[in-house]
Design a protein around this motif. Structure first.
Motif, PDB file in Angstrom:
ATOM      1  N   LEU A 404       0.845  -1.183   0.000  1.00 60.88           N
ATOM      2  CA  LEU A 404       0.000   0.000   0.000  1.00 60.88           C
ATOM      3  C   LEU A 404       0.884   1.237   0.000  1.00 60.88           C
ATOM      4  O   LEU A 404       1.820   1.351   0.797  1.00 60.88           O
ATOM      5  CB  LEU A 404      -0.902   0.012   1.243  1.00 60.88           C
ATOM      6  CG  LEU A 404      -1.979  -1.074   1.317  1.00 60.88           C
ATOM      7  CD1 LEU A 404      -2.732  -0.962   2.641  1.00 60.88           C
ATOM      8  CD2 LEU A 404      -2.937  -0.945   0.156  1.00 60.88           C
ATOM      9  N   PRO A 407      -0.961   4.519   2.703  1.00 59.87           N
ATOM     10  CA  PRO A 407      -2.356   4.072   2.852  1.00 59.87           C
ATOM     11  C   PRO A 407      -3.184   4.965   3.761  1.00 59.87           C
ATOM     12  O   PRO A 407      -2.682   5.565   4.718  1.00 59.87           O
ATOM     13  CB  PRO A 407      -2.207   2.676   3.456  1.00 59.87           C
ATOM     14  CG  PRO A 407      -0.924   2.741   4.193  1.00 59.87           C
ATOM     15  CD  PRO A 407      -0.020   3.623   3.383  1.00 59.87           C
ATOM     16  N   GLU A 410      -8.797   3.432   6.050  1.00 56.58           N
ATOM     17  CA  GLU A 410      -9.655   2.362   5.551  1.00 56.58           C
ATOM     18  C   GLU A 410      -8.832   1.260   4.896  1.00 56.58           C
ATOM     19  O   GLU A 410      -9.090   0.067   5.072  1.00 56.58           O
ATOM     20  CB  GLU A 410     -10.669   2.921   4.557  1.00 56.58           C
ATOM     21  CG  GLU A 410     -11.663   1.882   4.052  1.00 56.58           C
ATOM     22  CD  GLU A 410     -12.680   2.474   3.103  1.00 56.58           C
ATOM     23  OE1 GLU A 410     -13.472   1.702   2.529  1.00 56.58           O
ATOM     24  OE2 GLU A 410     -12.688   3.724   2.929  1.00 56.58           O
ATOM     25  N   GLU A 411      -7.810   1.669   4.147  1.00 55.01           N
ATOM     26  CA  GLU A 411      -6.933   0.696   3.505  1.00 55.01           C
ATOM     27  C   GLU A 411      -6.122  -0.070   4.539  1.00 55.01           C
ATOM     28  O   GLU A 411      -5.892  -1.283   4.405  1.00 55.01           O
ATOM     29  CB  GLU A 411      -6.002   1.420   2.514  1.00 55.01           C
ATOM     30  CG  GLU A 411      -6.742   2.064   1.350  1.00 55.01           C
ATOM     31  CD  GLU A 411      -5.841   2.946   0.503  1.00 55.01           C
ATOM     32  OE1 GLU A 411      -6.017   2.952  -0.728  1.00 55.01           O
ATOM     33  OE2 GLU A 411      -4.957   3.625   1.072  1.00 55.01           O
TER      34      GLU A 411
END
Length: 473
Positions: A404, A407, A410-411
């Protein structure tokens, strides 16, 4: 059968026996379309012909200016023979004195008029029109496609010894072609040894519902031949022709699309919304490398997934000292004002000098981000790009990493939940491990497995304190 028909049955015609009375009789048969003109076959005999039968048919057709479909061609000793039902052909042979020139040689001919042995040619009384109509009709399917591929070698022609020596002969079966042209949407002319686009056949179809033409696997030499085809064509097949040789894929596609602005499919592959078909990436590599290609494809996919969304993280794709210049190929207008303000456009002659003086060169990451965020929203088809990799000599690592980039919460929650599921770690420990490995799930799992084997993870870190190392293995 009247007296004249009986008299001329199996009558040998040559320069001596052909009379004016016979000529008048034949002319009357053509006018009245009687039995002789419809069902009788006449045996043509040519002496000392040494070339192929197809060449013979072409020479005869050109010299006598007539179209005919020969039946049961054969050569014995010095005589080549075939049958024809064309009274027009017979009449012209008589009027031109039973001779024709070819390659500085005059060839003699005789005719066995209404040869009675011709009644054994077919199992039933049938005309050439009936045979051709039957073959063509059987090649029309429920999808409104007329499949004339390899037409001259149709099994029925072979079985009945009908020498349909060139596809263009179909243009003389006008009633049949008009009927087929009315309903045909896709016309397949592949594998017919065509050296040019058969316009005399296409004319029957262009005014109808035709949207697709298959000309693949012929001998069409140049793209200029395709200009003869209607520009309303939406589907086109031309692969397997000499015109494809010497052209790279991009040039080939672009030149054909220019000729057919409505084209949606080329050689069986659909074009995208931009009118281009690039089902591959073009790479210029010193040594072709699949890993490099994978890296390019992943970068393009990842970059434009960001560019076509919020662009908030697009700066991460640029080095801090990166430089960028935009070039456009459209004329300036209100719609394109934003692009015009930030790019070079050499199509505008009035601003050419100012563009050359001010190259609109953007240096450093912040300047690039400032420009990109001002450009209109977009949607890119990544298969429409041509990626030119001049050289790539750096090691390619982690092609399949699950990382990611900067990020959001939510990620983080999604990747952390997955990591907790696989490891049974508590959330605090899971987040700490993912953070230390730049949110790369695969790397974090690998490090976790190593630590478990070495028994360096305290049991309190787990949701389930009974987790065993061998279960991880």
């Amino acid at each position: 059968m009247n007296q004249l028909e009986t008299y001329y049955n199996q009558y040998l015609l040559n320069r001596v026996s052909a009379t004016q009375t016979l000529v008048e009789y034949i002319e009357n048969c053509l006018i009245t379309e009687n039995e002789v003109s419809e069902h009788s076959y006449h045996k043509i005999m040519i002496y000392r012909w040494t070339e192929s039968e197809v060449k013979l048919f072409e020479v005869l057709s050109e010299y006598f200016v007539v179209t005919f479909v020969p039946v049961q061609f054969e050569t014995q000793n010095i005589v080549s023979t075939f049958y024809t039902s064309s009274l027009s052909f017979v009449l012209k042979i008589i009027k031109l004195d039973f001779m024709f020139p070819h390659a500085r040689t005059m060839y003699n001919m005789d005719i066995l008029f209404d040869d009675k042995t011709s009644h054994n040619l077919f199992k039933q009384r049938i005309t050439i029109d009936n045979i051709v109509t039957s073959v063509v009709s059987s090649r029309f399917n429920e999808m409104f496609e007329l499949n004339l591929s390899c037409f001259c070698n149709d099994p029925k022609f072979v079985e009945m010894k009908v020498f349909f020596y060139h596809l263009t002969l179909l243009s003389h079966f006008k009633i049949l072609m008009i009927r087929m042209g009315r309903d045909t949407r896709i016309l397949n002319l592949s594998n017919n040894n065509l050296s040019q686009v058969p316009l005399n056949i296409l004319n029957f179809f262009i005014k109808g519902q035709l949207i697709g033409i298959n000309l693949s696997n012929n001998n069409i030499p140049s793209l200029t031949e395709l200009q003869r085809i209607s520009s309303k064509i939406e589907k086109l097949w031309v692969e397997g022709n000499p015109l494809c040789e010497g052209l790279d894929s991009i040039t080939y596609i672009k030149q054909i699309v220019q000729k057919f602005p409505r084209l949606t499919e080329l050689d069986g592959i659909k074009l995208n919304n931009h009118g281009l078909m690039m089902p591959f990436y073009k790479n210029y590599l010193t040594v072709p490398d699949k890993r490099t290609k994978m890296l390019v494809e992943k970068f393009v996919s990842l970059y434009f997934s960001h560019y076509d969304s919020s662009r908030r993280k697009i700066d991460l794709f640029y080095d801090s000292m990166a430089q960028m210049m935009l070039s456009t190929s459209f004329l300036e207008s209100e719609e394109n004002a934003v692009y015009a303000a930030h790019s070079r456009n050499m199509l505008n002659p009035e601003k050419r000098q100012s563009i050359l003086n001010n190259k609109r060169w953007y240096a450093k990451r912040a300047a690039i981000l400032s420009v990109l965020t001002q450009l209109p929203k977009s949607s890119h088809d990544i298969t429409s790009f041509s990626i030119d990799v001049l050289q790539h000599d750096h090691p390619v690592r982690n092609l399949n990493q699950l990382t990611l980039i900067n990020p959001e919460q939510e990620e983080k929650d999604v990747i952390c939940t997955a990591f907790m599921y696989y490891t049974q770690l508590k959330r605090v420990e899971a987040e700490a491990r993912l953070l230390s490995h730049d949110w790369d799930l695969r790397v974090a799992l690998k490090a976790f497995a190593t630590d478990c084997k070495n028994d360096i993870i305290h049991p309190d870190k787990f949701e389930n304190t009974q987790l065993l190392v061998d279960e991880i293995d």
